[in-house]
Design a protein around this motif. Structure first.
Motif, PDB file in Angstrom:
ATOM      1  N   LEU B  97       0.797  -1.231   0.000  1.00  0.00           N
ATOM      2  CA  LEU B  97       0.000   0.000   0.000  1.00  0.00           C
ATOM      3  C   LEU B  97       0.831   1.283   0.000  1.00  0.00           C
ATOM      4  N   PRO B  98       1.887   1.394   0.850  1.00  0.00           N
ATOM      5  CA  PRO B  98       2.608   2.671   0.926  1.00  0.00           C
ATOM      6  C   PRO B  98       3.139   3.149  -0.428  1.00  0.00           C
ATOM      7  N   VAL B  99       3.580   2.204  -1.265  1.00  0.00           N
ATOM      8  CA  VAL B  99       4.114   2.609  -2.562  1.00  0.00           C
ATOM      9  C   VAL B  99       3.042   3.307  -3.382  1.00  0.00           C
ATOM     10  N   THR B 100       1.867   2.702  -3.420  1.00  0.00           N
ATOM     11  CA  THR B 100       0.772   3.287  -4.181  1.00  0.00           C
ATOM     12  C   THR B 100       0.334   4.624  -3.585  1.00  0.00           C
ATOM     13  N   LEU B 101       0.292   4.675  -2.258  1.00  0.00           N
ATOM     14  CA  LEU B 101      -0.094   5.936  -1.613  1.00  0.00           C
ATOM     15  C   LEU B 101       0.879   7.044  -1.978  1.00  0.00           C
ATOM     16  N   GLU B 102       2.175   6.713  -1.933  1.00  0.00           N
ATOM     17  CA  GLU B 102       3.185   7.718  -2.245  1.00  0.00           C
ATOM     18  C   GLU B 102       3.016   8.208  -3.682  1.00  0.00           C
ATOM     19  N   GLU B 260       2.569   1.104 -12.382  1.00  0.00           N
ATOM     20  CA  GLU B 260       3.418   0.330 -11.483  1.00  0.00           C
ATOM     21  C   GLU B 260       3.983  -0.883 -12.201  1.00  0.00           C
ATOM     22  N   THR B 261       3.162  -1.430 -13.120  1.00  0.00           N
ATOM     23  CA  THR B 261       3.649  -2.576 -13.878  1.00  0.00           C
ATOM     24  C   THR B 261       4.780  -2.151 -14.822  1.00  0.00           C
ATOM     25  N   ILE B 262       4.539  -1.055 -15.544  1.00  0.00           N
ATOM     26  CA  ILE B 262       5.556  -0.589 -16.501  1.00  0.00           C
ATOM     27  C   ILE B 262       6.844  -0.188 -15.799  1.00  0.00           C
ATOM     28  N   PHE B 263       6.720   0.547 -14.695  1.00  0.00           N
ATOM     29  CA  PHE B 263       7.907   1.071 -14.013  1.00  0.00           C
ATOM     30  C   PHE B 263       8.401   0.146 -12.893  1.00  0.00           C
ATOM     31  N   SER B 264       7.891  -1.086 -12.852  1.00  0.00           N
ATOM     32  CA  SER B 264       8.291  -2.083 -11.860  1.00  0.00           C
ATOM     33  C   SER B 264       8.287  -1.552 -10.430  1.00  0.00           C
ATOM     34  N   LEU B 265       7.193  -0.931 -10.039  1.00  0.00           N
ATOM     35  CA  LEU B 265       7.063  -0.480  -8.655  1.00  0.00           C
ATOM     36  C   LEU B 265       6.238  -1.510  -7.899  1.00  0.00           C
ATOM     37  N   PRO B 266       6.686  -1.958  -6.730  1.00  0.00           N
ATOM     38  CA  PRO B 266       5.942  -2.988  -5.997  1.00  0.00           C
ATOM     39  C   PRO B 266       4.794  -2.394  -5.199  1.00  0.00           C
ATOM     40  N   GLY B 267       3.789  -1.863  -5.883  1.00  0.00           N
ATOM     41  CA  GLY B 267       2.643  -1.260  -5.192  1.00  0.00           C
ATOM     42  C   GLY B 267       1.431  -2.156  -5.267  1.00  0.00           C
ATOM     43  N   LEU B 268       0.313  -1.615  -4.807  1.00  0.00           N
ATOM     44  CA  LEU B 268      -0.934  -2.357  -4.785  1.00  0.00           C
ATOM     45  C   LEU B 268      -1.426  -2.645  -6.199  1.00  0.00           C
ATOM     46  N   GLY B 269      -1.172  -1.686  -7.075  1.00  0.00           N
ATOM     47  CA  GLY B 269      -1.599  -1.846  -8.466  1.00  0.00           C
ATOM     48  C   GLY B 269      -0.917  -3.027  -9.121  1.00  0.00           C
ATOM     49  N   SER B 270       0.396  -3.103  -8.956  1.00  0.00           N
ATOM     50  CA  SER B 270       1.080  -4.231  -9.581  1.00  0.00           C
ATOM     51  C   SER B 270       0.716  -5.534  -8.864  1.00  0.00           C
ATOM     52  N   VAL B 288      -9.041  -5.019  -4.593  1.00  0.00           N
ATOM     53  CA  VAL B 288     -10.119  -4.220  -5.184  1.00  0.00           C
ATOM     54  C   VAL B 288     -10.827  -3.440  -4.085  1.00  0.00           C
ATOM     55  N   LEU B 289     -11.099  -4.122  -2.966  1.00  0.00           N
ATOM     56  CA  LEU B 289     -11.792  -3.447  -1.869  1.00  0.00           C
ATOM     57  C   LEU B 289     -10.924  -2.366  -1.247  1.00  0.00           C
ATOM     58  N   THR B 290      -9.617  -2.608  -1.182  1.00  0.00           N
ATOM     59  CA  THR B 290      -8.742  -1.572  -0.631  1.00  0.00           C
ATOM     60  C   THR B 290      -8.789  -0.322  -1.507  1.00  0.00           C
TER      61      THR B 290
ATOM     62  N   SER C 140     -17.492   3.548  -6.782  1.00  0.00           N
ATOM     63  CA  SER C 140     -16.426   3.729  -5.798  1.00  0.00           C
ATOM     64  C   SER C 140     -15.198   2.913  -6.133  1.00  0.00           C
ATOM     65  N   ILE C 141     -15.371   1.882  -6.937  1.00  0.00           N
ATOM     66  CA  ILE C 141     -14.201   1.105  -7.330  1.00  0.00           C
ATOM     67  C   ILE C 141     -13.629   1.763  -8.578  1.00  0.00           C
ATOM     68  N   PRO C 142     -12.366   2.164  -8.538  1.00  0.00           N
ATOM     69  CA  PRO C 142     -11.771   2.799  -9.709  1.00  0.00           C
ATOM     70  C   PRO C 142     -12.087   1.993 -10.961  1.00  0.00           C
ATOM     71  N   SER C 143     -12.536   2.680 -12.015  1.00  0.00           N
ATOM     72  CA  SER C 143     -13.167   1.980 -13.127  1.00  0.00           C
ATOM     73  C   SER C 143     -12.228   0.968 -13.781  1.00  0.00           C
ATOM     74  N   LEU C 144     -10.962   1.332 -13.956  1.00  0.00           N
ATOM     75  CA  LEU C 144     -10.070   0.388 -14.619  1.00  0.00           C
ATOM     76  C   LEU C 144      -9.873  -0.863 -13.765  1.00  0.00           C
ATOM     77  N   ILE C 145      -9.821  -0.663 -12.442  1.00  0.00           N
ATOM     78  CA  ILE C 145      -9.618  -1.806 -11.552  1.00  0.00           C
ATOM     79  C   ILE C 145     -10.827  -2.731 -11.575  1.00  0.00           C
ATOM     80  N   LEU C 146     -12.019  -2.114 -11.598  1.00  0.00           N
ATOM     81  CA  LEU C 146     -13.225  -2.929 -11.666  1.00  0.00           C
ATOM     82  C   LEU C 146     -13.282  -3.681 -13.000  1.00  0.00           C
ATOM     83  N   ALA C 147     -12.973  -2.955 -14.071  1.00  0.00           N
ATOM     84  CA  ALA C 147     -13.000  -3.594 -15.395  1.00  0.00           C
ATOM     85  C   ALA C 147     -12.005  -4.748 -15.429  1.00  0.00           C
TER      86      ALA C 147
END
Lengths: 675, 316, 299
Positions: B97-102, B260-270, B288-290, C140-147
């Motif tokens: 989480l912190p990576v994505t927050l930052e 995050e995937t492209i730039f290889s960042l270990p965040g929530l997105g990746s 997703v819920l986070t 509330s769920i970011p659209s790309l993430i939901l998709a």
């Protein structure tokens, strides 16, 4: 005009243009006038006359697309039109201040009123910090806001309309300007509050000697406030005179017609109003010659060809008209003669209406809107919009319903037609209780009761043609089809004074008055017995208003309609109604024949309301009863008699006991403990 | 004001509950359930194995009970375990989480710094040449897909400057310089879209406010144009701009997955991306819920800011 | 005679509406050069996608081991990819996927959105409460993430991308339609129609829907661009359009691995994508300017 001594502001042949996609258009076409120290000059005209634009032009407060293209605006011998932006900024507020129409939107919602008054001082004066504050408090006291210190930290939305207008005046006075330009300062206010504000302006003018340019459409306000009057039409001055001469012997046909088209409290009900035909010309399509000639009853060839000069008729009375005084009298006799005939035709079946059978009986009608609060929308109270209303309407009769904003008059109209469901009480129409009937029966009733709404601009679906709009009720009730329908629509259009050619046009191709005619045609389509007119003429210019009022009266004669005429305008109500109900906070306080009510009002509220109406007669100023404060909120109405908080003769009984509506003489009922 | 915040908070919790239910139902109603999918990876499976696994994971109970169980655990900080590594999902999320927050914080600040002044300029110079250029630029900014922009930036960095962001993620506390080098470009890419929206909103909101009656009042007092714009007009437009930022945070959070995937960042997105490809559903669901909760929290802050900017909301 | 009048009436009416439409088109072209160019560009893209087999010089999925990662030249004007496929042909065919996904996503979410929005806005009360809370939760769920979540659950396929996007976009339409419905419900012309005795259905059909066109059209135009980006993003992440289909996002995904040796692979599909989205966004803006009553009333 020669320069006179003591002249504060001299506007000389000012032209204001706006840049649009189709080139420049002229909103103000060479207006000239002047104002002396301590004087009040009214600029009066209908919408689109260029009166507000003229006022804005003086301080260059126009939108970006607008500018003064020629002419001089001399203030203390400086031409304001030649000043740089920075220089004119120093004149604004300091030398010349402005008050605007709508106090609801004229204050910045995110700063306290204290901040906003202090800002006005700070811009032009450098004072120690504490002094700003004390000056601001003084100003609030000056404009009569009680508890000034506490008000300093309050935001605009926490004040009522009248209080906000007082704050606006305080801001205008912040640097003690020599001149205040007030653009429709009382138009958005209720009549009792308007009386307060006019009183305040007059008082301040005497105390401070400020000159006022008053821009307004209301001839009553003009008569009440002005020393001199400038009448503008289509961007030009058509007449200028002192106030007494203007009202007593208007020279320009437009002024004359304007004065006659306003119903006054003393106007004879049986007379038709003198309406001006047509409507104010569009800026895109100005008539040649005299700009008033297409609407002028006296127009001759020269009026069509050549623009008349502003002629001096002596005693500082000017008129922009080719026609000499005696000609006017001759033609006027002709016109009046025709009118006379009209009246006779119209008037004969008019009497004895009260003995007719009752068409509508309203008994104990109530509408409470719940106030919800919190997450689960709990009901924490009720807005008592309509609180026990009872009245009848007879066949062929017009019943007027008057009151200030928030008194529940419009809600009543909607309750009667079941556009809103009543909380209690009954509505009986032609002997049938219609407040609790099923959908099918209700649809039948709606054929018989129709509605004419206030704003002709928004009551017509912009995507439907006039034919579709007027045809809609015919379709909904499956009355006629095909060619018959077409014929009926044409017939209706002709009834309200439009033509067959209008059938495929869209609403935006019409003027305000014409749209209201379309609205009336739609209402008549199902051949109803009762029309509910909710502020049906309030959005219209006075000259057009008279046309519609005449039309409504003609229709009543011809079709035997009954009207419930809802309005805040007492003059109009008196003119058109046989009987009148006065409402206050959801209740009827007085009901009587219209003549009786206006000559001998009994309820203190009716008395104050009637006396508060500005009379378009500068010499007929009567003693005015000025109520304090404003209408309380219907969510928390006062106990006992709801009017006791503002009543000048309230007693202890009034605070605790609610008065009944008692009949004091035949047909005259009043709800007051004094009777 | 406190009552108002409380109300918004309650409302947010309600929405989170609906969101959880929605995601939960969606996951369970998809053909081919989790267990079969997972076991299928392992090769041949018998009925008993599937049933055993199901009861082990609590999947044999009705969906309502599963939801209640999941919620009860979630409230206690247990979001289940990864299907693959058996690690508690909560730990993974807390780690990522912190990576994505930052990244989010960085881009929002950047977007505001870029967006508001340009928006004001565009509105003040309404219909001028500059305004037209800025408007088209803003639409352009909205139209560039952020993953493409990310790729182009990487390409330019490596081909023209012969430089790529340092590999091996370092947090800000570990090594601020490396962290900055790793964060600045993805943050910039994310800020492009957001600042384009902010420019447009600032411009239109400001233009609208500049046409209101009270601005005319302030001009009639003789106030300087600077005061009219910054003290009065801008403050009144901020409600719209902040609302927009609140809504657009959603798009921005979505963008973190790609960047995050492209730039290889270990965040929530990746993390989401990785888990989706290996079908590690408990992680996907929790992530997703986070994201949803983060979005709602941001909008709660937005609601509080409304009250701070606009006294009409504060007093209501 | 009377029949003649009916005929005359019908002709007049048709003329008026047709005339209005033509007049509007003329006014749009005159006042909105950028919008006109955007429409032109979009029509061009549609044409290209329809005529793809004629325009594309090569089969978009045909691999050619002899010509791998060749830069733009005479035979392959935009070069070839790591499997020797012609990039230009792939971009031409890729427009079909982008337009198909964008169009289907917008049309379906518009239909669902109008349905939920009208129901929610007109009836209010409990129905409105429930519909709105669900819409809020989805939004509330970011659209790309939901998709991404939905597409991942359903598996990679074009129709699944469309389903995911419809679920994501529907609440946006629903919200705007509901807002319009609430506004129109309170307008005087609806009240006038109710006072005449019109049915609910008539009010929705004759008064509400024709008058909420402007914001829906604007949103549709913007949503079209967003959907194209979303499809590309999902394909880029490997959960959208499955290979070997020539989706622009998929092409970029493959290209990212050979970025340094074959930069044209990153450049051209991205450019095609950005230009398409730009055209829809500019069109949305132009429509907003054109349809905004505040501006158009000045004409």
């Amino acid at each position: 005009m020669a320069k006179e001594s003591g002249v504060l502001l001299q506007v000389d042949k000012m032209k204001t243009v706006f840049q649009t996609q189709s080139g420049y258009i002229e909103a103000v076409n060479g207006i000239s006038f002047h104002i002396k120290k301590g004087e009040t000059v009214a600029i009066v005209g209908e919408s689109g006359s260029g009166k507000s634009v003229s006022a804005m032009s003086i301080l260059r407060l126009l939108e970006k697309s607008g500018k003064v293209s020629s002419g001089r605006i001399l203030f203390k011998d400086i031409n304001l039109n030649e000043l740089s932006d920075e220089e004119i900024r120093k004149v604004r507020g300091k030398e010349i201040a402005m008050i605007f129409q709508d106090p609801m939107s004229c204050l910045d919602p995110v700063y306290t009123i204290g901040d906003q008054i202090i800002e006005a001082i700070k811009i032009h004066e450098d004072l120690p910090k504490k002094e700003y504050y004390s000056r601001a408090v003084e100003l609030l006291q000056l404009v009569g806001l009680p508890d000034a210190k506490a008000r300093m930290s309050i935001y605009p939305h926490q004040l009522s309309g009248g209080q906000r207008q007082r704050v606006m005046i305080a801001i205008a006075l912040a640097c003690r300007p020599n001149l205040i330009i007030a653009d429709e300062p009382t138009t958005a206010l209720d009549v009792t509050v308007q009386a307060q504000i006019m009183e305040l302006l007059k008082k301040l003018q005497t105390e401070l000697g400020t000159a006022i340019i008053l821009v307004t459409h209301d001839l009553g306000v003009v008569a009440e406030m002005a020393d001199r009057v400038v009448v503008v039409y289509a961007g030009q001055v058509v007449e200028e005179s002192n106030v007494i001469d203007l009202f007593n012997k208007p020279e320009h046909p437009y002024t004359e017609a304007l004065l006659q088209s306003v119903p006054r409290i003393e106007t004879n009900k049986n007379e038709r109003l003198m309406a001006i035909k047509g409507s104010v010309p569009s800026l895109y399509d100005m008539p040649t010659g005299c700009r008033f000639h297409p609407r002028c009853p006296y127009a001759s060839e020269i009026c069509r060809q050549e623009e008349p000069p502003l002629m001096n008729l002596g005693e500082n009375h000017y008129s922009k008209c080719w026609i000499k005084e005696k000609d006017i009298k001759k033609v006027m006799q002709n016109v009046n003669h025709n009118e006379q005939e009209d009246i006779e035709i119209i008037d004969s079946p008019h009497f004895g209406k009260h003995q007719n059978k009752k068409i509508l009986e309203v008994h104990g009608l109530k509408k409470y809107f719940p106030i919800t609060k919190g997450f689960f929308s709990r009901t924490v109270g009720y807005v008592r919009a309509v609180d026990g209303l009872s009245f009848d309407i007879h066949e062929g009769e017009t019943l007027g319903l008057v009151g200030e904003s928030g008194c529940g008059k419009s809600t009543s109209g909607r309750l009667i037609t079941s556009l809103l469901k009543p909380t209690g009480g009954s509505v009986t129409f032609n002997g049938q209780d219609i407040s609790r009937i099923n959908r099918h029966a209700l649809k039948k009733v709606r054929q018989r009761i129709q509605f004419v709404f206030q704003d002709p601009y928004s009551t017509l679906n912009p995507r439907m043609t006039v034919g579709d709009i007027i045809g809609e009720p015919l379709e909904v009730h499956r009355l006629v089809k095909g060619t018959e329908k077409y014929a009926r629509i044409v017939e209706l259009l002709e009834t309200v004074g439009l033509t067959r050619n209008d059938i495929q046009k869209f609403p935006h191709q019409f003027s305000g008055g014409q749209r209201q005619r379309i609205g009336i045609a739609r209402a008549l389509a199902t051949e109803p017995d009762l029309l509910i007119c909710d502020e049906a003429v309030s959005a219209l210019d006075v000259s057009v208003q008279a046309q519609i009022l005449n039309l409504l009266r003609d229709l009543q004669q011809k079709l035997g309609l009954s009207y419930l005429f809802i309005s805040h305008d007492l003059n109009v109500v008196k003119y058109i109604s046989h009987r009148v109900c006065v409402m206050y906070l959801g209740e009827i306080v007085e009901i009587a024949d219209s003549e009786v009510l206006f000559q001998n009002p009994l309820h203190p509220y009716s008395q104050a309301l009637i006396s508060a109406v500005p009379i378009p007669d500068p010499e007929g100023k009567s003693e005015r009863i000025i109520l304090e404060g404003e209408v309380p909120s219907p969510s928390n109405p006062p106990s006992g008699c709801k009017f006791h908080t503002r009543c000048l003769i309230a007693t202890d009984t009034c605070q605790t006991q609610q008065p009944d509506l008692k009949e004091v003489s035949p047909g005259h009922k009043v709800a007051c403990h004094n009777y | 004001m406190i009552g108002y915040i409380f109300k918004r908070l309650l409302y947010g919790i309600l929405v989170v509950l609906i969101m959880v239910t929605f995601v939960f139902v969606l996951m369970r109603s998809v053909p081919g359930d989790v267990v079969t999918l997972q076991l299928a990876e392992a090769g041949s499976v018998s009925e008993e194995q599937v049933d055993e696994m199901k009861s082990q994971l609590g999947l044999d109970k009705s969906i309502g009970i599963q939801l209640v169980v999941w919620l009860t655990n979630a409230v206690q900080g247990d979001l289940g375990n990864s299907l693959w590594s058996a690690q508690p999902v909560v730990n993974l999320i807390v780690e990522r989480l912190p990576v994505t927050l930052e990244l989010t914080f960085f881009s929002v600040i950047l977007a505001i710094i870029i967006g508001i002044p340009i928006g004001v300029l565009s509105a003040v110079k309404h219909n001028s040449f500059i305004d037209h250029i800025l408007r088209v630029t803003a639409v352009g900014g909205l139209s560039i897909p952020n993953f493409w922009l990310g790729l182009i930036i990487l390409l330019v960095l490596s081909l023209v400057f012969n430089w790529i962001p340092p590999l091996g993620f370092k947090s800000f506390s570990e090594n601020p310089i490396v962290n900055f080098q790793q964060m600045v470009f993805p943050a910039l890419v994310l800020a492009v879209t957001l600042s384009a929206s902010i420019i447009r909103m600032t411009r239109s909101a400001l233009l609208e406010v500049l046409h209101t009656d009270f601005i005319r009042t302030i001009r009639s007092k003789g106030a300087k144009e600077r005061v009219v714009i910054y003290k009065h007009a801008l403050r009144n437009s901020l409600v719209s701009v902040i609302t927009l930022i609140g809504i657009q945070i959603g798009t921005l959070l979505g963008g973190t997955v790609v960047l995050e995937t492209i730039f290889s960042l270990p965040g929530l997105g990746s993390l989401i991306f990785e888990s989706v490809t290996i079908r590690d559903y408990p992680i996907v669901q929790a992530s997703v819920l986070t994201f949803g909760t983060m979005f709602l929290l941001v909008n709660l802050v937005v609601d509080v800011m409304y009250g701070w900017i606009d006294p009409r909301i504060r007093n209501n | 005679m009377q029949e003649l009048q009916t005929v005359e009436k019908v002709i007049l009416k048709e003329n008026t509406k047709m005339f209005q439409f033509k007049e509007n088109c003329r006014r749009f072209i005159r006042s909105n050069p950028i919008g006109t160019i955007s429409i032109g560009f979009i029509l061009l893209v549609i044409l290209i996608s329809v005529l793809a087999p004629i325009i594309a010089p090569y089969d978009p999925v045909l691999q050619n081991r002899q010509s791998i990662l060749i830069g733009p030249n005479g035979t392959h004007i935009l070069g070839t990819d790591e499997l020797g496929r012609d990039v230009f042909s792939r971009i031409v065919y890729g427009s079909r996927i982008s337009l198909l996904v964008g169009f289907s996503a917008v049309v379906f979410s518009m239909i669902f959105g109008i349905f939920f929005g009208v129901v929610s806005g007109y009836f209010g009360g409990v129905i409105d409460m429930i519909v709105q809370r669900i819409m809020d939760a989805i939004m509330s769920i970011p659209s790309l993430i939901l998709a991404l979540f939905i597409a991942a659950l359903l598996g990679p396929a074009i129709q699944n991308v469309i389903i995911a996007l419809v679920i994501v976009e529907t609440p946006r339409f629903a919200r705007i339609v509901r807002g319009e419905m609430l506004r129109i419900r309170e307008t005087n012309y609806v009240e006038a129609s109710r006072s005449i005795g019109s049915s609910v259905f008539r009010i929705i059909w004759k008064h509400a829907i024709p008058n909420m066109g402007a914001p829906i059209i604007v949103l549709a135009s913007l949503a079209f661009g967003q959907s194209i980006i979303a499809e590309a993003s999902l394909s880029f992440l490997g959960i959208g359009t499955p290979p070997p289909n020539p989706s622009w996002g998929l092409m970029l995904s493959d290209a990212s691995r050979f970025m340094e040796t074959a930069p044209w692979l990153v450049l051209f599909p991205g450019l095609a994508l950005a230009l398409c989205v730009l055209a829809f966004n500019l069109l949305g803006d132009a429509l907003r300017d054109f349809l905004d009553p505040k501006i158009s009333s000045k004409k």
